[in-house]
Design a protein around this motif. Structure first.
Motif, short mmCIF file in Angstrom:
data_model
loop_
_atom_site.label_atom_id
_atom_site.label_comp_id
_atom_site.label_asym_id
_atom_site.label_seq_id
_atom_site.Cartn_x
_atom_site.Cartn_y
_atom_site.Cartn_z
N ILE A 70 -41.86 -7.17 20.17
CA ILE A 70 -40.52 -6.61 19.99
C ILE A 70 -39.55 -7.29 20.94
N PHE A 71 -39.99 -7.47 22.19
CA PHE A 71 -39.10 -8.04 23.20
C PHE A 71 -39.03 -9.56 23.14
N SER A 72 -39.97 -10.19 22.46
CA SER A 72 -39.94 -11.65 22.40
C SER A 72 -38.94 -12.15 21.36
N GLU A 73 -38.57 -11.29 20.41
CA GLU A 73 -37.60 -11.69 19.40
C GLU A 73 -36.22 -11.81 20.02
N LYS A 74 -35.51 -12.84 19.61
CA LYS A 74 -34.15 -13.02 20.13
C LYS A 74 -33.21 -12.07 19.41
N THR A 75 -32.44 -11.35 20.19
CA THR A 75 -31.44 -10.46 19.65
C THR A 75 -30.09 -10.95 20.12
N THR A 76 -29.18 -11.08 19.21
CA THR A 76 -27.84 -11.50 19.60
C THR A 76 -26.92 -10.29 19.58
N TYR A 77 -26.05 -10.24 20.56
CA TYR A 77 -25.11 -9.15 20.67
C TYR A 77 -23.71 -9.68 20.47
N LYS A 78 -22.87 -8.84 19.91
CA LYS A 78 -21.48 -9.22 19.74
C LYS A 78 -20.83 -9.32 21.11
N PRO A 79 -19.99 -10.32 21.30
CA PRO A 79 -19.27 -10.39 22.57
C PRO A 79 -18.23 -9.28 22.67
N VAL A 80 -17.84 -8.96 23.89
CA VAL A 80 -16.84 -7.92 24.14
C VAL A 80 -15.55 -8.24 23.39
N GLU A 81 -15.22 -9.53 23.33
CA GLU A 81 -14.00 -9.94 22.63
C GLU A 81 -14.01 -9.50 21.16
N LYS A 82 -15.17 -9.56 20.53
CA LYS A 82 -15.30 -9.14 19.12
C LYS A 82 -15.14 -7.62 19.00
N PHE A 83 -15.75 -6.87 19.94
CA PHE A 83 -15.59 -5.42 19.94
C PHE A 83 -14.11 -5.06 20.13
N ALA A 84 -13.43 -5.78 21.03
CA ALA A 84 -12.02 -5.51 21.29
C ALA A 84 -11.19 -5.72 20.03
N GLN A 85 -11.48 -6.80 19.32
CA GLN A 85 -10.76 -7.08 18.08
C GLN A 85 -11.00 -5.97 17.05
N GLU A 86 -12.23 -5.53 16.93
CA GLU A 86 -12.58 -4.49 15.95
C GLU A 86 -11.95 -3.14 16.28
N HIS A 87 -11.74 -2.86 17.56
CA HIS A 87 -11.23 -1.55 17.98
C HIS A 87 -9.76 -1.58 18.40
N GLY A 88 -9.10 -2.71 18.19
CA GLY A 88 -7.67 -2.81 18.51
C GLY A 88 -7.37 -2.72 20.00
N ILE A 89 -8.25 -3.26 20.81
CA ILE A 89 -8.09 -3.24 22.27
C ILE A 89 -7.31 -4.48 22.70
N ASN A 90 -6.39 -4.30 23.64
CA ASN A 90 -5.62 -5.41 24.19
C ASN A 90 -6.54 -6.20 25.12
N LEU A 91 -6.96 -7.37 24.67
CA LEU A 91 -7.94 -8.17 25.42
C LEU A 91 -7.37 -8.70 26.73
N ALA A 92 -6.09 -9.04 26.75
CA ALA A 92 -5.48 -9.54 27.99
C ALA A 92 -5.48 -8.45 29.06
N GLU A 93 -5.13 -7.23 28.67
CA GLU A 93 -5.13 -6.11 29.62
C GLU A 93 -6.54 -5.80 30.10
N LEU A 94 -7.50 -5.85 29.17
CA LEU A 94 -8.90 -5.60 29.54
C LEU A 94 -9.37 -6.61 30.58
N LYS A 95 -9.02 -7.87 30.37
CA LYS A 95 -9.46 -8.91 31.30
C LYS A 95 -8.83 -8.74 32.68
N VAL A 96 -7.54 -8.43 32.71
CA VAL A 96 -6.85 -8.24 34.00
C VAL A 96 -7.43 -7.06 34.76
N THR A 97 -7.63 -5.95 34.08
CA THR A 97 -8.13 -4.76 34.77
C THR A 97 -9.60 -4.92 35.16
#
Length: 84
Positions: A9-36
């Motif tokens: 189970i743990f040997s399989e590679k799992t890819t996760y969405k980057p935070v930037e993709k989550f931000a885009q999907e949830h309408g989060i201001n990425l510039a503000e997130l990075k600064v804070t």
């Protein structure tokens, strides 16, 4: 389920969405997130920065740890490069 099944189970590679993709999907201001997040990272360290990202999104479940850890480490690397 034996040990080898569990290990597979743990040997399989799992890819996760980057935070930037989550931000885009949830309408989060990425510039503000990075600064804070950068401010929290400088003041308090990596773990508080990861917690800050989850609080910033305000979702009922946290983002995948691998995604938030990678995002914080990316900011950390940028800070290290700018210090040089």
């Amino acid at each position: 389920m034996g040990y080898s099944d569990f290990a597979n189970i743990f040997s399989e590679k799992t890819t996760y969405k980057p935070v930037e993709k989550f931000a885009q999907e949830h309408g989060i201001n990425l510039a503000e997130l990075k600064v804070t997040t950068t401010a929290v990272l400088k003041e308090s360290g990596k773990l508080p920065a990861i917690k800050h990202i989850n609080a910033f999104f305000g979702l009922s479940r946290p983002l995948p740890l691998f995604s938030t850890k990678n995002y914080v480490e990316q900011i950390e690397a940028e800070l290290a490069m700018s210090d040089d």
